[in-house]
Design a protein around this motif. Structure first.
Motif, PDB file in Angstrom:
ATOM      1  N   ASP A   1      27.316 -45.075 -43.790  1.00  0.00           N
ATOM      2  CA  ASP A   1      26.287 -45.646 -42.923  1.00  0.00           C
ATOM      3  C   ASP A   1      27.017 -46.309 -41.769  1.00  0.00           C
ATOM      4  O   ASP A   1      27.714 -47.303 -41.952  1.00  0.00           O
ATOM      5  CB  ASP A   1      25.438 -46.654 -43.684  1.00  0.00           C
TER       6      ASP A   1
ATOM      7  N   ILE B   1      24.380 -41.832 -39.643  1.00  0.00           N
ATOM      8  CA  ILE B   1      25.059 -41.466 -40.884  1.00  0.00           C
ATOM      9  C   ILE B   1      26.182 -40.496 -40.532  1.00  0.00           C
ATOM     10  O   ILE B   1      25.971 -39.521 -39.807  1.00  0.00           O
ATOM     11  CB  ILE B   1      24.092 -40.801 -41.880  1.00  0.00           C
TER      12      ILE B   1
ATOM     13  N   ASP C   1      19.881 -40.484 -38.887  1.00  0.00           N
ATOM     14  CA  ASP C   1      19.459 -41.418 -39.929  1.00  0.00           C
ATOM     15  C   ASP C   1      19.391 -40.711 -41.287  1.00  0.00           C
ATOM     16  O   ASP C   1      19.647 -39.504 -41.383  1.00  0.00           O
ATOM     17  CB  ASP C   1      18.106 -42.046 -39.576  1.00  0.00           C
ATOM     18  N   ASP C   2      19.019 -41.488 -42.322  1.00  0.00           N
ATOM     19  CA  ASP C   2      18.912 -40.938 -43.683  1.00  0.00           C
ATOM     20  C   ASP C   2      17.907 -39.797 -43.759  1.00  0.00           C
ATOM     21  O   ASP C   2      18.103 -38.834 -44.500  1.00  0.00           O
ATOM     22  CB  ASP C   2      18.504 -42.030 -44.677  1.00  0.00           C
TER      23      ASP C   2
ATOM     24  N   THR D   1      25.456 -47.391 -38.970  1.00  0.00           N
ATOM     25  CA  THR D   1      24.431 -48.002 -38.144  1.00  0.00           C
ATOM     26  C   THR D   1      24.934 -49.360 -37.641  1.00  0.00           C
ATOM     27  O   THR D   1      25.364 -50.191 -38.451  1.00  0.00           O
ATOM     28  CB  THR D   1      23.130 -48.192 -38.945  1.00  0.00           C
TER      29      THR D   1
END
Length: 97
Positions: A92, A2, A58-59, A94
């Motif tokens: 995002d 992120i 990450d989130d 990713t």
């Protein structure tokens, strides 16, 4: 991953305090689990504009970061020094596939 970007326009009489608070926040945030990078930059064309760039694993790491009481305190204190509300965007990044 992120990516978070943020921009804030600071009052001229408050730029030194804003830089101090921002550096404290950046340095503390870098120690948090899942923080890949965290930085603040002063715009060379407009020194009253600060730009934040963050990368998180990450989130979950982002959620944990926003839950840290010092993060909320930073946003509250910085907002008191600005000419407009801060702008923040999350991306995002990713890799897919």
């Amino acid at each position: 991953m992120i990516i978070i970007t943020g921009t804030v326009k600071v009052r001229a009489d408050a730029i030194e305090r804003a830089l101090e608070l921002s550096l404290e926040h950046v340095r503390r945030s870098r120690t948090e689990p899942g923080c890949l990078s965290h930085a603040v930059h002063q715009d060379v064309e407009d020194p009253l504009t600060l730009f934040f760039f963050e990368q998180w694993e990450d989130d979950g790491a982002v959620t944990a970061h926003f839950a840290v009481p010092e993060s909320l305190a930073f946003v509250t204190m910085l907002s008191e020094l600005t000419t407009a509300p801060p702008v923040m965007t999350l991306y995002d990044a990713t890799p897919k596939g």
